[in-house]
Design a protein around this motif. Structure first.
Motif, PDB file in Angstrom:
ATOM      1  N   LEU A 215      76.272  77.022  50.063  1.00 53.62           N
ATOM      2  CA  LEU A 215      76.131  78.455  50.328  1.00 53.62           C
ATOM      3  C   LEU A 215      75.113  79.076  49.375  1.00 53.62           C
ATOM      4  N   ASP A 216      74.135  79.765  49.915  1.00 46.51           N
ATOM      5  CA  ASP A 216      73.112  80.427  49.119  1.00 46.51           C
ATOM      6  C   ASP A 216      73.488  81.898  48.974  1.00 46.51           C
ATOM      7  N   LEU A 217      74.209  82.224  47.906  1.00 46.76           N
ATOM      8  CA  LEU A 217      74.677  83.599  47.686  1.00 46.76           C
ATOM      9  C   LEU A 217      73.581  84.440  47.041  1.00 46.76           C
ATOM     10  N   ASP A 218      72.503  84.614  47.764  1.00 53.20           N
ATOM     11  CA  ASP A 218      71.371  85.407  47.307  1.00 53.20           C
ATOM     12  C   ASP A 218      70.871  86.199  48.498  1.00 53.20           C
ATOM     13  N   VAL A 219      71.098  87.496  48.492  1.00 55.47           N
ATOM     14  CA  VAL A 219      70.856  88.301  49.683  1.00 55.47           C
ATOM     15  C   VAL A 219      69.397  88.328  50.112  1.00 55.47           C
ATOM     16  N   ASN A 220      68.456  88.248  49.149  1.00 54.42           N
ATOM     17  CA  ASN A 220      67.047  88.379  49.549  1.00 54.42           C
ATOM     18  C   ASN A 220      66.207  87.134  49.289  1.00 54.42           C
ATOM     19  N   LYS A 221      66.811  86.090  48.706  1.00 53.82           N
ATOM     20  CA  LYS A 221      66.120  84.807  48.486  1.00 53.82           C
ATOM     21  C   LYS A 221      64.835  84.968  47.684  1.00 53.82           C
ATOM     22  N   GLY A 222      64.820  85.901  46.740  1.00 54.51           N
ATOM     23  CA  GLY A 222      63.642  86.090  45.894  1.00 54.51           C
ATOM     24  C   GLY A 222      63.566  85.055  44.787  1.00 54.51           C
ATOM     25  N   PHE A 223      62.648  85.241  43.846  1.00 56.18           N
ATOM     26  CA  PHE A 223      62.506  84.295  42.739  1.00 56.18           C
ATOM     27  C   PHE A 223      63.744  84.291  41.851  1.00 56.18           C
ATOM     28  N   GLY A 224      64.314  85.471  41.637  1.00 55.03           N
ATOM     29  CA  GLY A 224      65.484  85.569  40.775  1.00 55.03           C
ATOM     30  C   GLY A 224      66.736  85.899  41.559  1.00 55.03           C
ATOM     31  N   VAL A 225      67.856  85.262  41.181  1.00 53.24           N
ATOM     32  CA  VAL A 225      69.161  85.607  41.752  1.00 53.24           C
ATOM     33  C   VAL A 225      69.806  86.595  40.787  1.00 53.24           C
ATOM     34  N   TYR A 226      69.867  87.846  41.171  1.00 55.90           N
ATOM     35  CA  TYR A 226      70.423  88.900  40.326  1.00 55.90           C
ATOM     36  C   TYR A 226      71.871  89.172  40.718  1.00 55.90           C
ATOM     37  N   PRO A 227      72.649  89.808  39.833  1.00 49.52           N
ATOM     38  CA  PRO A 227      74.048  90.109  40.157  1.00 49.52           C
ATOM     39  C   PRO A 227      74.230  90.832  41.487  1.00 49.52           C
ATOM     40  N   ARG A 228      73.376  91.803  41.794  1.00 47.60           N
ATOM     41  CA  ARG A 228      73.509  92.524  43.058  1.00 47.60           C
ATOM     42  C   ARG A 228      73.183  91.636  44.254  1.00 47.60           C
ATOM     43  N   ASP A 229      72.350  90.623  44.039  1.00 45.64           N
ATOM     44  CA  ASP A 229      72.059  89.681  45.121  1.00 45.64           C
ATOM     45  C   ASP A 229      73.311  88.908  45.511  1.00 45.64           C
ATOM     46  N   VAL A 230      74.101  88.518  44.503  1.00 47.00           N
ATOM     47  CA  VAL A 230      75.361  87.815  44.763  1.00 47.00           C
ATOM     48  C   VAL A 230      76.356  88.765  45.412  1.00 47.00           C
ATOM     49  N   ARG A 231      76.472  89.952  44.878  1.00 52.20           N
ATOM     50  CA  ARG A 231      77.402  90.951  45.427  1.00 52.20           C
ATOM     51  C   ARG A 231      77.147  91.223  46.897  1.00 52.20           C
ATOM     52  N   ASP A 232      75.875  91.310  47.280  1.00 46.86           N
ATOM     53  CA  ASP A 232      75.514  91.712  48.640  1.00 46.86           C
ATOM     54  C   ASP A 232      75.263  90.541  49.584  1.00 46.86           C
ATOM     55  N   ALA A 233      75.492  89.327  49.134  1.00 46.75           N
ATOM     56  CA  ALA A 233      75.262  88.157  49.986  1.00 46.75           C
ATOM     57  C   ALA A 233      76.115  88.252  51.250  1.00 46.75           C
ATOM     58  N   LYS A 234      75.566  87.847  52.376  1.00 46.15           N
ATOM     59  CA  LYS A 234      76.241  88.000  53.663  1.00 46.15           C
ATOM     60  C   LYS A 234      77.498  87.133  53.772  1.00 46.15           C
ATOM     61  N   GLN A 235      77.616  86.109  52.925  1.00 47.26           N
ATOM     62  CA  GLN A 235      78.778  85.225  52.984  1.00 47.26           C
ATOM     63  C   GLN A 235      79.962  85.755  52.177  1.00 47.26           C
ATOM     64  N   THR A 236      79.891  87.011  51.731  1.00 48.74           N
ATOM     65  CA  THR A 236      80.962  87.592  50.916  1.00 48.74           C
ATOM     66  C   THR A 236      81.668  88.716  51.672  1.00 48.74           C
ATOM     67  N   THR A 237      82.934  88.928  51.315  1.00 46.98           N
ATOM     68  CA  THR A 237      83.725  89.998  51.929  1.00 46.98           C
ATOM     69  C   THR A 237      84.394  90.836  50.846  1.00 46.98           C
ATOM     70  N   PHE A 238      84.540  92.113  51.126  1.00 43.98           N
ATOM     71  CA  PHE A 238      85.096  93.075  50.179  1.00 43.98           C
ATOM     72  C   PHE A 238      86.605  92.921  50.043  1.00 43.98           C
ATOM     73  N   ILE A 239      87.106  92.973  48.810  1.00 47.63           N
ATOM     74  CA  ILE A 239      88.544  92.951  48.546  1.00 47.63           C
ATOM     75  C   ILE A 239      89.020  94.301  48.030  1.00 47.63           C
ATOM     76  N   ARG A 240      88.422  94.753  46.939  1.00 53.70           N
ATOM     77  CA  ARG A 240      88.826  96.055  46.394  1.00 53.70           C
ATOM     78  C   ARG A 240      87.735  96.599  45.495  1.00 53.70           C
ATOM     79  N   GLN A 241      87.830  97.895  45.203  1.00 53.62           N
ATOM     80  CA  GLN A 241      86.884  98.570  44.307  1.00 53.62           C
ATOM     81  C   GLN A 241      87.649  99.298  43.224  1.00 53.62           C
ATOM     82  N   ILE A 242      87.091  99.309  42.032  1.00 53.16           N
ATOM     83  CA  ILE A 242      87.699 100.037  40.904  1.00 53.16           C
ATOM     84  C   ILE A 242      87.306 101.497  41.001  1.00 53.16           C
TER      85      ILE A 242
END
Length: 242
Positions: A215-242
């Motif tokens: 699984l490539d958890l990188d939403v935009n497949k750029g040079f760098g995998v940033y935290p927001r890239d992992v957060r927004d990856a299409k293979q992820t689903t929301f559980i809860r928010q603080i």
């Protein structure tokens, strides 16, 4: 502060023109940096790029003779940023981190807003077990921490990866096995570095799921995998928010 960041980013343009690195690659890295540092305009970077050059230490970056020129450039710039920010600012979840993230299932991860100086880069950590988080932080590197004491900022989210329980377990086990590995400053080009050894927070999770689930958890497949890239990856689903 703003001028320093623009100086470092301008170096991408200056050095990029003088080296074999493709112009399109330099532009893409610049665009990715601007996404996490929007207060610096493209015009300012281009203007200062004509006036400033990076210190000669850029040419001295080495990694046992194996690091290519793209990685040399990336890690040199991020070291400059880290050296500057590290004098007065905390990295990874500083600021208003006052909410406990709490437990979740093995293989889930959390994302929290996090800033260094004025750079809003975010931070991610992976659940090894329901109450144990494994994460890579600067300057410590990969560590474990209890989910019952891990503080995050308001707006933090917990997400699940859409895959089998076996993949989640294997990914979590591998991430846990990386405890003790140093923190990597080469976040700008971390898709192209090895999975073993030093890594930042997003590279830890990205590598775990790429190696053990394909699984490539990188939403935009750029040079760098940033935290927001992992957060927004299409293979992820929301559980809860603080």
């Amino acid at each position: 502060m703003k001028r320093f960041i623009a100086f470092a980013l301008a170096g991408i343009l200056v050095i990029g023109v003088q080296s074999p690195i493709r112009a399109s690659a330099v532009q893409q890295q610049k665009d990715e940096m601007l996404q996490i540092q929007p207060i610096v305009s493209v015009e300012e970077i281009q203007k200062q790029g004509e006036e400033l050059v990076l210190p000669t230490r850029l040419s001295e970056e080495k990694n046992n003779g194996q690091m290519n020129k793209q990685n040399q450039l990336s890690i040199a710039i991020t070291k400059l940023l880290a050296e500057h920010f590290g004098k007065t600012d905390k990295v990874q979840g500083g600021g208003a981190a006052s909410y406990i993230i709490g437990p979740s299932a093995s293989g889930d991860f959390f994302y929290t807003p996090a800033s260094t100086a004025f750079v809003d880069h975010g931070h991610v950590g992976l659940y090894y077990s329901s109450n144990t988080i494994v994460e890579s932080i600067f300057p410590t590197g990969v560590r474990s921490i209890s989910a019952n004491v891990r503080l995050v900022e308001k707006g933090a989210v917990v997400k699940s990866v859409s895959t089998t329980s076996a993949v989640k377990r294997n990914a979590a086990n591998w991430a846990y096995s990386q405890i003790g590995q140093p923190y990597s400053l080469n976040f700008m080009n971390n898709r192209n570095t090895g999975h073993m050894g030093a890594k930042n927070c997003s590279k830890l999770i990205w590598s775990a799921y790429l190696l053990f689930g394909g699984l490539d958890l990188d939403v935009n497949k750029g040079f760098g995998v940033y935290p927001r890239d992992v957060r927004d990856a299409k293979q992820t689903t929301f559980i809860r928010q603080i």
